[in-house]
Structures are given as C-alpha cells and as structure tokens.
Write an enzyme that holds these catalytic residues in place. Structure first.
Site, PDB file in Angstrom:
ATOM      1  N   TYR A 139       0.842  -1.218  -0.208  1.00 16.24           N
ATOM      2  CA  TYR A 139      -0.005   0.013  -0.044  1.00 16.24           C
ATOM      3  C   TYR A 139       0.828   1.290  -0.032  1.00 16.24           C
ATOM      4  O   TYR A 139       0.554   2.142  -0.654  1.00 16.24           O
ATOM      5  CB  TYR A 139      -0.859   0.105   1.386  1.00 16.24           C
ATOM      6  CG  TYR A 139      -1.597   1.360   1.567  1.00 16.24           C
ATOM      7  CD1 TYR A 139      -2.527   1.873   0.780  1.00 16.24           C
ATOM      8  CD2 TYR A 139      -1.069   2.099   2.483  1.00 16.24           C
ATOM      9  CE1 TYR A 139      -3.151   2.911   1.125  1.00 16.24           C
ATOM     10  CE2 TYR A 139      -1.550   3.466   2.939  1.00 16.24           C
ATOM     11  CZ  TYR A 139      -2.835   4.040   1.933  1.00 16.24           C
ATOM     12  OH  TYR A 139      -3.328   5.057   2.483  1.00 16.24           O
TER      13      TYR A 139
HETATM   14  C1  UGA Z   1      -4.307   3.772   8.607  1.00 11.77           C
HETATM   15  C2  UGA Z   1      -5.352   3.602   7.421  1.00 11.77           C
HETATM   16  O1  UGA Z   1      -5.885   2.497   7.441  1.00 11.77           O
HETATM   17  C3  UGA Z   1      -4.326   3.677   6.271  1.00 11.77           C
HETATM   18  O2  UGA Z   1      -5.502   3.793   4.969  1.00 11.77           O
HETATM   19  C4  UGA Z   1      -3.831   4.954   6.019  1.00 11.77           C
HETATM   20  O3  UGA Z   1      -3.040   5.352   4.874  1.00 11.77           O
HETATM   21  C5  UGA Z   1      -2.641   4.946   7.187  1.00 11.77           C
HETATM   22  O4  UGA Z   1      -3.417   4.972   8.458  1.00 11.77           O
HETATM   23  C6  UGA Z   1      -1.775   6.254   7.404  1.00 11.77           C
HETATM   24  O5  UGA Z   1      -1.582   6.670   8.607  1.00 11.77           O
HETATM   25  O6  UGA Z   1      -1.480   6.703   6.179  1.00 11.77           O
HETATM   26  P1  UGA Z   1      -3.172   2.203  10.316  1.00 11.77           P
HETATM   27  O7  UGA Z   1      -2.348   3.252  10.851  1.00 11.77           O
HETATM   28  O8  UGA Z   1      -2.540   0.870  10.193  1.00 11.77           O
HETATM   29  O9  UGA Z   1      -3.444   2.633   8.827  1.00 11.77           O
HETATM   30  O10 UGA Z   1      -4.371   2.248  10.908  1.00 11.77           O
HETATM   31  P2  UGA Z   1      -5.417   1.210  11.492  1.00 11.77           P
HETATM   32  O11 UGA Z   1      -5.958   0.325  10.437  1.00 11.77           O
HETATM   33  O12 UGA Z   1      -6.589   2.084  12.309  1.00 11.77           O
HETATM   34  O13 UGA Z   1      -4.427   0.543  12.669  1.00 11.77           O
HETATM   35  C7  UGA Z   1      -4.078   1.086  13.549  1.00 11.77           C
HETATM   36  C8  UGA Z   1      -3.262  -0.003  14.344  1.00 11.77           C
HETATM   37  O14 UGA Z   1      -4.481  -0.960  14.867  1.00 11.77           O
HETATM   38  C9  UGA Z   1      -2.419  -0.946  13.509  1.00 11.77           C
HETATM   39  O15 UGA Z   1      -1.253  -1.293  14.047  1.00 11.77           O
HETATM   40  C10 UGA Z   1      -3.372  -2.197  13.048  1.00 11.77           C
HETATM   41  O16 UGA Z   1      -2.407  -3.322  12.975  1.00 11.77           O
HETATM   42  C11 UGA Z   1      -3.999  -2.464  14.540  1.00 11.77           C
HETATM   43  N1  UGA Z   1      -5.584  -2.813  14.295  1.00 11.77           N
HETATM   44  C12 UGA Z   1      -6.330  -2.726  13.508  1.00 11.77           C
HETATM   45  C13 UGA Z   1      -5.613  -4.126  15.350  1.00 11.77           C
HETATM   46  O17 UGA Z   1      -4.978  -4.192  16.283  1.00 11.77           O
HETATM   47  N2  UGA Z   1      -6.855  -4.725  15.180  1.00 11.77           N
HETATM   48  C14 UGA Z   1      -7.720  -4.346  14.116  1.00 11.77           C
HETATM   49  O18 UGA Z   1      -8.865  -4.777  14.209  1.00 11.77           O
HETATM   50  C15 UGA Z   1      -7.435  -3.391  13.244  1.00 11.77           C
END
Ligand code: UGA
Length: 305
Positions: A139
């Site tokens: 991504y």
């Molecule tokens: C998010 C967005 O999903 C991306 O599209 C975006 O580009 C990115 O932010 C960004 O900063 O640019 P992410 O930071 O991974 O990505 O956000 P989340 O999907 O909310 O996840 C946050 C954390 O929670 C991650 O470590 C993920 O692994 C964790 N998570 C997520 C869980 O532990 N359980 C879940 O059910 C979902």
C-alpha cells in the site's frame, strides 16, 4: 470555487465535500463505490449528494471548468500483501497517473492524499517530511509511487500538485476496517476485539475535521510543490487508545491478542513544523475530544437503526 473531490463517498472525502460546501464552494463528487467495504456505507456517507460513479483508472477524465481537484480516491489499508496487490496498483498508481494527466492538461491544482505509510519504520520520531522513505507495505509503496508521479508530472507537464501525508485519520464515518471503527463497534454492540500484535504499536491519530482543514488550506495557500505531514498532536498506543474509549463508553472491552499484521508499522509520530510554518495549520482536536465525537456518532447511528 468549483472543485472535484475524488473518493467523495469515502470517509475523509465525504467530510471534505461537506467542508467545501459549507465554505460556499461547489463540489463535483466522484467515487466508484468499490466493494473494499460495504458500499451501502458510502451511500450513507454521501447522504443524498450526487456522486459521479467514475472509475478513475479507465474513465474519460475532463477537468475543464474546475478550479482544482482533491484526489482522495484510492485503495486504502496497509494490509496489502498477496492477491490484492493488483487492486493497489490500479486504484492508486493507475488512477492517480490519469488524474495527474487530466489536471495537468487543464492547468489546475491537485491536492493528493498520500500516507504516513511512505515512511515505513521511520528513521526519526517525530518524523519530518525530509526523512528517508522506506515503506514496508505494498500500500505505502503505491502511495509513494503516486508521489513520484506527481513530481514527474510537475517537472515535465507543469502539474501543480500538493502532497499531503495523512497520519491515521479517525472520527465519525471512519472506514469499518480501521482500528477505532472496530473498537467502537465492539464496545457499542458487545463482542470481542482482536489486537494485531501486543498493542504497544502507536500512532499520531488525526481527527478528520483537522484533516479537512489542512486539505482545504493546501488547495488555497500552499506554495507550488508543497509536501506536508498532516498529523495529530498526540501519539497513543493501541492499548492507551482502548483505555480512553473504555472510559468514554463506561464499559470494558473484551480484548484478545493475535499475530502482528504483515506490513504493520510499529510507530508513527508526525513532525508538523512545516505545515504549521507554511500554512498556519495545526491539529486542534485532542484525542479525547475526537474519540468522544467518534463514540457519540457511533452510538447515535446505532440507536437510529
Ligand atoms: C491507517 C489507514 O488504514 C491507512 O489507509 C492509512 O494510509 C494510514 O493509516 C496512514 O497513516 O497513512 P493504520 O495506521 O494501520 O493505517 O490504521 P488502523 O487500520 O486504524 O490500525 C491501527 C493499528 O491498529 C495497527 O497497528 C493495526 O494493526 C491495529 N489493528 C487494526 C488491530 O490491532 N486490530 C484491528 O482490528 C485493526
């Protein structure tokens, strides 16, 4: 002004369209309603707004008569290894290349929504825009490719593109696959929640209204070639964020721990000095206030069903 918003039925795009209309602008809303998550949620986001159903990767694009394009459409989600990769190539790289061509052809500005994912395991925290770019997930690699395309179109075709690197946006209408959306759903409806990894990973969570303000400021007053981090002021781990939500909800969450997700980033923390200095933008919403708004919205939505 008359602006196109791509991804206008998505989470951030729908708030941006609302913000632009509230400021008196005309919005040409574009979205192709992919099924990455339930398209009915996108209808709900659009709330009656007319949305042109265009697939940017192959539709004919004519931006004549517009004053600018906010290009937020894309294939999101950092969990992007495996068979889904062609979708990231098509919906990020191919779609953006075509948006940049069409905008350059009529000489209008594009504000492009990139991602904190381009930093990967960042070399410094807080992370300034000048840090080395070493994305860890397909991504982020496609988002970085889009940034390079914007620059190349700038050099040889005069494209006026501003790049914004959003840091984990949250708030009402958040994509249902994202962390807060899932935690809030589990708290509101009951049910368990799985943390990927040990929950010590942390983020510069950014409230959606602050993101909208930064995005409009970028269109209106960023110098040509501008590239900015758009990140919230407070960093929190997933465990801390869950604790805050449990307190706001007055309930406790049944948490389980699973394997770390491939491509997941251990930490993000935005250095926002550049956007503060050049655009006068800063995040105004504390994590507590933002989470309260997110929780209240989710509860009201459930109650209305
Ligand atoms: C998010 C967005 O999903 C991306 O599209 C975006 O580009 C990115 O932010 C960004 O900063 O640019 P992410 O930071 O991974 O990505 O956000 P989340 O999907 O909310 O996840 C946050 C954390 O929670 C991650 O470590 C993920 O692994 C964790 N998570 C997520 C869980 O532990 N359980 C879940 O059910 C979902």
């Amino acid at each position: 002004m008359r602006y196109a918003v791509t991804g206008a039925a998505g989470f951030v795009g729908s708030h941006l369209a609302d913000g632009l209309e509230a400021a008196g602008h005309e919005v040409v809303a574009i979205d192709c309603f992919t099924d990455y998550y339930d398209p009915a949620l996108k209808d709900e986001n659009a709330r009656g707004r007319e949305v042109h159903r265009l697939d940017l990767a192959d539709a004919e694009l004519d931006f004549a008569g517009l004053d600018g394009v906010f290009h937020l459409a894309g294939q999101p989600g950092v969990r992007s290894f495996g068979d889904v990769f062609p979708l990231y190539v098509r919906r990020n790289l191919v779609a953006s290349q075509r948006v940049f061509e069409a905008a350059a052809a009529v000489g209008i500005r594009v504000v492009f929504a990139s991602s904190s994912s381009v930093y990967g395991d960042a070399e410094a925290y807080p992370t300034p825009e000048t840090s080395e770019l070493r994305p860890l997930a397909p991504y982020g690699i496609t988002k970085l490719g889009c940034e390079h395309l914007a620059r190349a179109y700038g050099r040889d075709f005069g494209l006026d593109a501003i790049v914004l690197r959003y840091f984990t946006v949250y708030g009402p209408r958040q994509r249902p696959d994202m962390f807060f959306a899932r935690v809030v759903k589990a708290l509101a409806e009951g049910g368990s929640f799985e943390i990927y990894g040990d929950g010590t990973q942390s983020r510069s969570f950014t409230y959606v209204a602050d993101v909208v303000a930064a995005t409009i400021a970028a269109m209106e007053r960023a110098p040509a070639g501008g590239l900015y981090n758009v990140g919230g002021g407070e960093e929190a781990s997933m465990r801390e964020a869950i604790a805050t939500l449990e307190r706001l909800a007055g309930r406790s969450l049944d948490v389980s721990y699973g394997p770390r997700a491939a491509g997941d980033i251990p930490r993000t923390r935005a250095d926002t000095s550049r956007i503060r200095a050049e655009l006068g933008w800063e995040p105004l919403t504390s994590l507590e206030e933002g989470l309260r708004a997110h929780w209240d919205w989710a509860r009201a939505r459930l109650a209305a069903r």
